[in-house]
Scaffold this motif. Structure first.
Motif, PDB file in Angstrom:
ATOM      1  N   GLY A 312       0.801  -1.218   0.000  1.00 19.16           N
ATOM      2  CA  GLY A 312       0.000   0.000   0.000  1.00 19.16           C
ATOM      3  C   GLY A 312       0.834   1.269   0.000  1.00 19.16           C
ATOM      4  N   TRP A 313       0.175   2.365  -0.375  1.00 18.42           N
ATOM      5  CA  TRP A 313       0.856   3.603  -0.744  1.00 18.42           C
ATOM      6  C   TRP A 313       0.435   4.740   0.187  1.00 18.42           C
ATOM      7  N   ASP A 314       1.359   5.213   0.995  1.00 22.24           N
ATOM      8  CA  ASP A 314       1.166   6.369   1.867  1.00 22.24           C
ATOM      9  C   ASP A 314      -0.106   6.243   2.706  1.00 22.24           C
ATOM     10  N   GLN A 315      -0.883   7.324   2.811  1.00 20.34           N
ATOM     11  CA  GLN A 315      -2.003   7.328   3.764  1.00 20.34           C
ATOM     12  C   GLN A 315      -3.035   6.250   3.456  1.00 20.34           C
ATOM     13  N   TYR A 316      -3.149   5.833   2.197  1.00 25.53           N
ATOM     14  CA  TYR A 316      -4.132   4.793   1.850  1.00 25.53           C
ATOM     15  C   TYR A 316      -3.680   3.439   2.393  1.00 25.53           C
ATOM     16  N   GLY A 317      -2.407   3.143   2.273  1.00 24.80           N
ATOM     17  CA  GLY A 317      -1.892   1.910   2.849  1.00 24.80           C
ATOM     18  C   GLY A 317      -1.887   1.925   4.362  1.00 24.80           C
ATOM     19  N   ILE A 318      -1.575   3.095   4.945  1.00 20.46           N
ATOM     20  CA  ILE A 318      -1.590   3.214   6.408  1.00 20.46           C
ATOM     21  C   ILE A 318      -2.994   2.972   6.940  1.00 20.46           C
ATOM     22  N   ASN A 319      -3.990   3.581   6.319  1.00 19.68           N
ATOM     23  CA  ASN A 319      -5.367   3.455   6.800  1.00 19.68           C
ATOM     24  C   ASN A 319      -5.913   2.047   6.608  1.00 19.68           C
ATOM     25  N   VAL A 342      15.465  -8.286  -5.710  1.00 19.08           N
ATOM     26  CA  VAL A 342      14.291  -8.226  -4.828  1.00 19.08           C
ATOM     27  C   VAL A 342      14.196  -6.819  -4.267  1.00 19.08           C
ATOM     28  N   GLY A 343      13.023  -6.217  -4.403  1.00 16.71           N
ATOM     29  CA  GLY A 343      12.752  -4.926  -3.805  1.00 16.71           C
ATOM     30  C   GLY A 343      11.715  -5.063  -2.707  1.00 16.71           C
ATOM     31  N   ILE A 344      11.896  -4.330  -1.629  1.00 15.87           N
ATOM     32  CA  ILE A 344      10.887  -4.247  -0.574  1.00 15.87           C
ATOM     33  C   ILE A 344      10.436  -2.802  -0.536  1.00 15.87           C
ATOM     34  N   GLY A 345       9.190  -2.537  -0.920  1.00 14.19           N
ATOM     35  CA  GLY A 345       8.688  -1.193  -1.131  1.00 14.19           C
ATOM     36  C   GLY A 345       8.726  -0.854  -2.607  1.00 14.19           C
ATOM     37  N   SER A 346       8.627   0.411  -2.969  1.00 15.74           N
ATOM     38  CA  SER A 346       8.568   1.485  -2.006  1.00 15.74           C
ATOM     39  C   SER A 346       7.187   1.618  -1.358  1.00 15.74           C
ATOM     40  N   GLU A 347       6.159   1.025  -1.983  1.00 12.46           N
ATOM     41  CA  GLU A 347       4.824   1.059  -1.392  1.00 12.46           C
ATOM     42  C   GLU A 347       4.780   0.000  -0.292  1.00 12.46           C
ATOM     43  N   MET A 348       5.027   0.445   0.952  1.00 14.13           N
ATOM     44  CA  MET A 348       5.108  -0.503   2.070  1.00 14.13           C
ATOM     45  C   MET A 348       4.384   0.033   3.292  1.00 14.13           C
ATOM     46  N   SER A 349       3.373   0.868   3.053  1.00 14.54           N
ATOM     47  CA  SER A 349       2.756   1.623   4.143  1.00 14.54           C
ATOM     48  C   SER A 349       1.899   0.771   5.062  1.00 14.54           C
ATOM     49  N   GLY A 350       1.438  -0.393   4.601  1.00 12.84           N
ATOM     50  CA  GLY A 350       0.683  -1.292   5.461  1.00 12.84           C
ATOM     51  C   GLY A 350       1.551  -2.199   6.298  1.00 12.84           C
TER      52      GLY A 350
END
Length: 504
Positions: A312-319, A342-350
């Motif tokens: 997830g991405w920023d506030q949407y992944g956090i929520n 292997v990449g971890i992220g960058s969308e890692m908000s959850g």
């Protein structure tokens, strides 16, 4: 799989080549170099069985769907994570050919309606023995179609599914709630070529048949800045459980190739995934906000990360707070000149935790393993085990990066910073890298317990040094010496570099 066999090259052969071509005229220096390199080979060859940061999840069931060809019936590796798939071994009750629904297979006639009719018909068997759709030898041009539960899509030898070149046959669907918008463009996104939502017990397999997204049309829209909506994946499975993807070749995806999102118990194995090395964002496999995911025995050539773990991405992944956890990536090999193995992220908000990466071979790539985060992401990356990795001509073996300034909209919180804790990296050998590792934390964030053991980089210029900021951890048996000026960095034992004079 011949490309895989041709591309795999012996790391030890490369070391031998280094040994017979010393780079110094000094006899004493040459002797020291030879002895030192032999020591590195010995260290890199060790399998450190006692250094396990957390248990490895293994489950050997001996079961495999009877639809899988006999060529795929090799004895199971006792360390395999394939037991994550719990779909059962019973044959599907209803077995049909796409030809029975009007399929032609000439590579010119649109088969979209044939595939959609077939799935609608076979859906009725979902609660009474399941169903299987066979795709025989031929070239099957199709737009997007959905799968159903208790279902097998089986591509026979010589079967090729071709993605339609008509964007209207890739309809627009809602954005993922953990992203809040399309990943590339505002609003909705194109559906994947093969799609599933809310499914259980799905198998996508065959006798090394091919699914070709014919992505060049989509890449050109991206290159020309004329893309109206985010490109579709080749395969996306959402909100689903017990998924097996195996024994196929996927080519030329418009965007990320295989994308399980909000899923559990997903196994992706014995896959070949290919895209031109300049094809934009053609990640190989991207487990996203998913748990119990096994990726093993795969060969990938890509214009982006071979494997990327997301949540997830920023506030949407956090929520949404839907983490990725219990993910195993093993026995994967390949190349990506612009991104990482292997990449971890960058969308890692959850949040991302309990990831095992092991027994990989990566060559001619920008990075080996990369952890990508930024202000605004929040979330966490914790308990990551990376071991037994061979790299050849990988620019930066390990990289923690930040500062992409890549956000879905203006609603992101600059005070939301990630927590990174427990990154265990062992038994890594990198040949002919051009840069030392970069470990860059984020101001105000916690990056701790970054631990290296038996980590050797050969071929660096003497002036190359690790670049470490705002991180802490320890190193044991690492060459060249890591993070020499970084406060809080501990060295359990002297590195080989520090003992170099003992070999001269």
């Amino acid at each position: 799989m011949s490309a895989k066999m041709d591309s795999e090259r012996s790391t030890y052969g490369a070391i031998a080549g280094t040994l017979v071509r010393p780079q110094t005229a000094s006899a004493s220096a040459s002797t020291a170099t030879v002895l030192l390199l032999f020591a590195f080979v010995a260290v890199a060859s060790l399998q450190i069985a006692t250094w396990k940061p957390f248990p490895r999840w293994t489950s050997v069931t001996g079961n495999r769907p009877p639809e899988v060809s006999e060529s795929a019936a090799a004895p199971e590796d006792p360390r395999s994570c394939g037991g994550f798939f719990e779909g059962g071994a019973a044959r599907r009750k209803a077995v049909k050919s796409i030809r029975e629904f009007g399929g032609v297979g000439d590579g010119k006639t649109s088969e979209t309606e044939a595939f959609r009719r077939a799935v609608r018909h076979l859906r009725r068997f979902g609660e009474s023995g399941g169903s299987q759709l066979n795709v025989p030898r031929g070239r099957w041009l199709t737009g997007s179609f959905n799968l159903t539960s208790n279902f097998t899509l089986f591509l026979e030898d010589g079967a090729v599914l071709l993605g339609s070149q008509d964007p209207e046959e890739w309809p627009i669907i809602e954005p993922l709630p953990s992203y809040g918008r399309g990943r590339e463009r505002l609003g909705g996104r194109h559906i994947s070529l093969i799609h599933g939502d809310g499914l259980t017990n799905v198998v996508i397999t065959g006798q090394n048949g091919t699914i070709d997204g014919q992505g060049k049309m989509w890449w050109e829209l991206w290159w020309n800045r004329t893309l109206n909506h985010t490109r579709g994946h080749l395969l996306e499975i959402m909100n689903s459980r017990n998924i097996l993807i195996s024994n196929l070749t996927f080519r030329n995806s418009p965007f990320w190739t295989i994308h399980p999102v909000y899923c559990s118990n997903v196994v992706i194995k014995n896959m070949t995934i290919l895209a031109p090395l300049n094809a934009p964002n053609t990640d190989g496999i991207d487990p996203d906000s998913s748990t119990n995911v096994c990726i093993e025995d795969c060969y990938i050539e890509s214009g982006d990360d071979l494997v990327a773990v997301k949540s997830g991405w920023d506030q949407y992944g956090i929520n949404m707070a839907h983490p990725s956890s219990n993910i195993i990536v093993r026995k994967v090999s390949g190349t990506t000149p612009t991104c990482s193995g292997v990449g971890i992220g960058s969308e890692m908000s959850g949040g991302i935790s309990n990831v095992t990466i092991e027994d990989m071979h990566i060559w001619d790539s920008a990075a080996g393993v990369r952890i990508k985060s930024d202000k605004g992401r929040g979330g966490y990356v914790a308990n990551i085990s990376i071991s037994n990795i061979k790299m050849e001509r990988v620019k930066i073996p390990i990289r923690f990066s930040r500062g992409s300034n890549d956000h879905p909209d203006n609603g992101w919180d600059p005070n939301a910073v990630p927590t990174v804790k427990g990154i265990f990296i062992s038994n890594v050998l990198s040949l002919n890298s051009t840069k030392a590792p970069e470990l860059k934390g984020i101001e105000g964030a916690s990056f701790e317990e970054i631990c290296f053991k038996n980590f050797t980089i050969l071929g660096l210029a003497q002036s190359a040094a690790w670049h470490c900021e705002l991180v802490s951890g320890y190193a044991n048996g690492v060459f060249p010496i890591p993070c020499p000026e970084q406060p809080g960095w501990l060295r359990a034992l002297l590195s080989m570099h520090e003992n170099e004079h003992d070999w001269s």
